[in-house]
Write an enzyme that holds these catalytic residues in place. Structure first.
Site, PDB file in Angstrom:
ATOM      1  N   GLY A  95       0.825  -1.191   0.000  1.00  8.03           N
ATOM      2  CA  GLY A  95       0.000   0.000   0.000  1.00  8.03           C
ATOM      3  C   GLY A  95       0.862   1.245   0.000  1.00  8.03           C
ATOM      4  CD  GLN A 140       3.349   5.833   2.562  1.00 10.93           C
ATOM      5  OE1 GLN A 140       2.347   5.279   2.116  1.00 10.93           O
ATOM      6  NE2 GLN A 140       4.375   5.160   3.055  1.00 10.93           N
ATOM      7  CB  CYS A 150       5.139   2.179   7.104  1.00  7.33           C
ATOM      8  SG  CYS A 150       4.686   3.683   6.235  1.00  7.33           S
ATOM      9  CG  LEU A 151       6.474   0.964   1.055  1.00  2.69           C
ATOM     10  CD1 LEU A 151       5.875   1.265  -0.312  1.00  2.69           C
ATOM     11  CD2 LEU A 151       7.584  -0.068   0.940  1.00  2.69           C
ATOM     12  CG  HIS A 200      -0.545   1.256   7.269  1.00  6.91           C
ATOM     13  ND1 HIS A 200       0.458   0.847   8.117  1.00  6.91           N
ATOM     14  CD2 HIS A 200       0.054   2.089   6.372  1.00  6.91           C
ATOM     15  CE1 HIS A 200       1.596   1.423   7.765  1.00  6.91           C
ATOM     16  NE2 HIS A 200       1.384   2.177   6.696  1.00  6.91           N
ATOM     17  CD  GLU A 201      -1.104   2.361   2.763  1.00  2.00           C
ATOM     18  OE1 GLU A 201      -0.709   3.540   2.635  1.00  2.00           O
ATOM     19  OE2 GLU A 201      -0.329   1.430   3.045  1.00  2.00           O
ATOM     20  CG  HIS A 209       0.167   6.800   5.412  1.00  2.00           C
ATOM     21  ND1 HIS A 209       1.329   7.304   5.944  1.00  2.00           N
ATOM     22  CD2 HIS A 209       0.404   5.482   5.198  1.00  2.00           C
ATOM     23  CE1 HIS A 209       2.229   6.325   6.060  1.00  2.00           C
ATOM     24  NE2 HIS A 209       1.690   5.201   5.620  1.00  2.00           N
TER      25      HIS A 209
END
Ligand code: NI
Length: 160
Positions: free
Chosen positions: A46, A51, A91-92, A133-134, A137
């Site tokens: 995701g 991000q 997380c990226l 999670h996304e 963000h």
């Protein structure tokens, strides 16, 4: 294919509230394509627009094993949750780290698709976790603030 630079924890932009998308434009179409390319290139499940430095309410998700089932969500909103799951999350924007986070086991999301048409996406387990999670963000929240016992290095993940 165009990759965008993934912003890392500590970057202020990851703490900001994102604005909704009012209309689809060529610029946003390109952003969505680039977000998908960037997510797949980084082997993530995701990615949210902040991000890659854009404060818009857009997320892309793909939890399929083959990485061939992308979900694009514009202005997503969680409208129902149930149950609970506790598990590892990464997380990226926080490379090399993982943490244990408790989330709803089921999530139902209302959003717009790339044609700005309303869609409902429901998921359990990994998809439910990715949705929560996304969407966090987009409100400037990282999973890091929700971990039970802080961050661990990916290489020394706890046995569970
Ligand atoms: Ni993330």
């Amino acid at each position: 294919m165009a990759l965008r630079t993934i912003r890392l924890m500590g970057d202020e932009i990851l703490t900001k509230q994102c604005r909704p998308v009012k209309e689809m434009t060529p610029r946003i179409e390109t952003l969505i394509e680039d977000m998908l390319d960037t997510m797949y290139d980084a082997q993530g499940v995701g990615l949210a627009a902040p991000q890659v430095g854009i404060l818009r309410q857009i997320v892309v998700i793909d939890v399929s094993p083959e990485g061939d089932d992308p979900i694009v969500l514009i202005n997503p909103e969680i409208i129902e949750t149930s149950g609970e799951q506790t598990g590892q999350e990464g997380c990226l924007s926080v490379p090399g780290k993982v943490g244990i986070v408790t989330r709803a086991n089921y999530a139902k999301v209302k959003a717009l698709d790339e044609n700005m048409e309303e869609i409902i996406v429901e998921g359990e387990e990994l998809l439910a976790r990715a949705l929560q999670h996304e969407i966090d963000h987009l409100a400037g929240q990282l999973y890091v603030s929700k971990t039970k016992d802080g961050l661990h290095d990916l290489s020394e993940e706890p046995e569970e």
